[in-house]
Enzyme design. Structure first.
Site, short mmCIF file in Angstrom:
data_model
loop_
_atom_site.label_atom_id
_atom_site.label_comp_id
_atom_site.label_asym_id
_atom_site.label_seq_id
_atom_site.Cartn_x
_atom_site.Cartn_y
_atom_site.Cartn_z
N TYR A 4 -15.02 26.22 17.35
CA TYR A 4 -14.45 25.20 16.46
C TYR A 4 -13.25 25.77 15.71
O TYR A 4 -13.15 26.99 15.51
CB TYR A 4 -15.50 24.66 15.49
CG TYR A 4 -16.15 25.69 14.60
CD1 TYR A 4 -15.57 26.08 13.38
CD2 TYR A 4 -17.37 26.28 14.95
CE1 TYR A 4 -16.17 27.02 12.57
CE2 TYR A 4 -17.97 27.23 14.14
CZ TYR A 4 -17.37 27.59 12.96
OH TYR A 4 -17.97 28.53 12.17
N HIS A 59 -25.31 32.36 13.49
CA HIS A 59 -25.47 33.14 12.26
C HIS A 59 -26.91 33.63 12.17
O HIS A 59 -27.84 32.84 12.36
CB HIS A 59 -25.19 32.27 11.03
CG HIS A 59 -23.77 31.82 10.91
ND1 HIS A 59 -22.83 32.53 10.20
CD2 HIS A 59 -23.12 30.75 11.41
CE1 HIS A 59 -21.66 31.90 10.26
NE2 HIS A 59 -21.81 30.81 10.99
#
Lengths: 254, 187
Positions: free
Chosen positions: A161, A176
């Site tokens: 992104y 993450h």
């Protein structure tokens, strides 16, 4: 009782020395990012500007919160089954071992994961990227490592992104990870990347780690053996936390 | 040493997706006894603006000065209902708020005794690795001899000690940069 055992026993019960604990090893040169890394612009207004104060590791840093099965349910590790339907995207299995620098598995440790959907969009108010949300994907999960330090998630491969750090800035696809070890000084938040992603080498966050070997530890490996026929391909991502300095007192508790 | 640690990376702006499930702002909801405290503060960036979407994690001993961790060898009581872990996300103005009990003293190195404190970890967008600091308590005689506070230059110690407000809450800001920059530790 041997002399050594007697000494150890005295050592851990004597109030005067109970606070003298073996600390965690400090990071090896250039293997962790500095706080200030101007190519990642947000560090400029957030990195400390004054000297850090050197902290001896005390009981406060070698202890840490303990999590259990009240905090994590078995379904929390499968991000594809949190809604009534299946999320769009490429289904993947991400697994690995949580170890410390002394090669010791970190068992029953909490690992949290969050990510964008297959289109590269987070289910979050702050994310205004013009890509579709997926009603069947939230993108958050958690798991406890098993008795050998193993963990395993099922999810979908996130999309890349754009972000506004610099002209034509794109984050490589990443997951993450937030990890709690045994002691507070082991606490780690990191990101896992996918092998062969051409965006990785342009990423300021990835490049904030000075040492190239250390940077490569942020990239998972394709896991042929973990791949399940007709279901999902797999990636392997081992995570290493700091290890305790070796002293004989360590043998009294482990 | 046979392995090297995985490098740290930032939590980024969307951490709440991962962190909200285990957020805890009332650490001592079922805690028996002790001095209850409400802690209120702001996380401020280099422009003095409140930083939203930061996460403040607290780790503390119980009222007896014992950590709820098998690594704590002290022979002091454990409170089963008290984990000693808190996690709050900052709001749009950078504010955070949590309630707990004041911890007891825990041993420090060299036969010292540490003053009551909270170990505080900060994660946020723009931090490539966590910041570690401590919050100490006001009107606390033990602060004078605390082995960690002693390492902090005298003119910066106040950044680690909360103030008691007129509302009786403890006020403590985490200031990332500038004149009153909070002391962060090299750990």
């Amino acid at each position: 009782m041997s002399d050594l055992a007697a000494y150890e026993s005295a050592y851990i019960t004597h109030e005067d020395v109970i606070g003298d604990v073996a600390g965690y090893r400090r990071p090896y040169y250039k293997t962790q990012p500095e706080y200030l890394y101007p190519p990642y612009r947000s560090t400029i207004k957030r990195a400390p500007t004054r000297s850090l104060v050197w902290l001896p590791h005390t009981l406060s840093e070698i202890t840490g919160p303990v999590f259990g099965y009240d905090d994590v349910k078995p379904d929390d590790a499968d991000l594809t089954r949190q809604h009534s339907g299946e999320p769009l995207g490429e289904r993947i299995i991400v697994s690995g071992r949580l170890l410390d620098e002394n090669s010791k598995p970190v068992v029953k440790a909490l690992i949290e994961l969050w990510q964008a959907n297959a289109a590269g969009r987070y289910r979050h108010d702050v994310d205004d990227h013009d890509a579709p949300l997926d009603p069947n994907f939230t993108g958050g999960g958690r798991v406890l490592t098993d008795a050998h330090g193993n963990y395993r998630f099922i999810t979908i491969k996130p999309g890349a992104y754009p972000w506004r750090n610099h002209y034509n800035a794109w984050r490589p696809a990443h997951l993450h990870f937030s990890v709690f070890g045994i002691g507070l000084a082991q606490r780690l938040v990191t990101q896992m990347h996918f092998p062969g992603d051409p965006l990785i080498s342009y990423d300021p966050m990835f490049n904030s780690v000075p040492d190239d070997n250390a940077r490569q530890r942020l990239i998972s490996q394709f896991d042929w053996e973990g791949t399940i026929p007709d279901f999902a391909i797999a990636f392997r991502f081992d995570i290493v936390l700091r290890g305790r300095e070796q002293t004989f007192t360590q043998s009294t508790r482990s | 040493m046979s392995l090297l640690s995985t490098p740290s990376q930032t939590v980024g702006p969307f951490l709440s997706i991962g962190f909200s499930a285990l957020a805890v702002d009332a650490l001592a909801a079922e805690h028996p006894g002790g001095e209850r405290v409400l802690i209120h503060g702001r996380l401020l960036d280099g422009d003095g603006k409140g930083a939203s979407e930061g996460v403040i994690e607290v780790w503390q001993a119980n009222v007896h000065g014992r950590y709820a961790s098998p690594e704590d060898p002290q022979n002091k009581p454990i409170d089963r209902a008290f984990r000693g872990f808190g996690r709050v996300l900052t709001n749009a103005d950078g504010e955070f708020r949590f309630s707990t009990v004041k911890p007891g003293r825990v041993p420090g190195p060299g036969g010292t005794s540490q003053a009551p404190h909270l170990a505080v970890t900060v994660f946020m967008r723009g931090l490539l690795k966590q910041l570690l600091t401590r919050m100490y308590f006001p009107e606390e005689a033990a602060n004078e001899a605390d082995p960690v506070l002693k390492r902090v230059p005298a003119d910066r110690r106040h950044t680690l000690i909360a103030r008691r407000g007129a509302d009786d809450a403890l006020h403590w800001n985490i200031v990332l940069q500038g004149e009153d920059e909070t002391v962060f530790f090299d750990f």
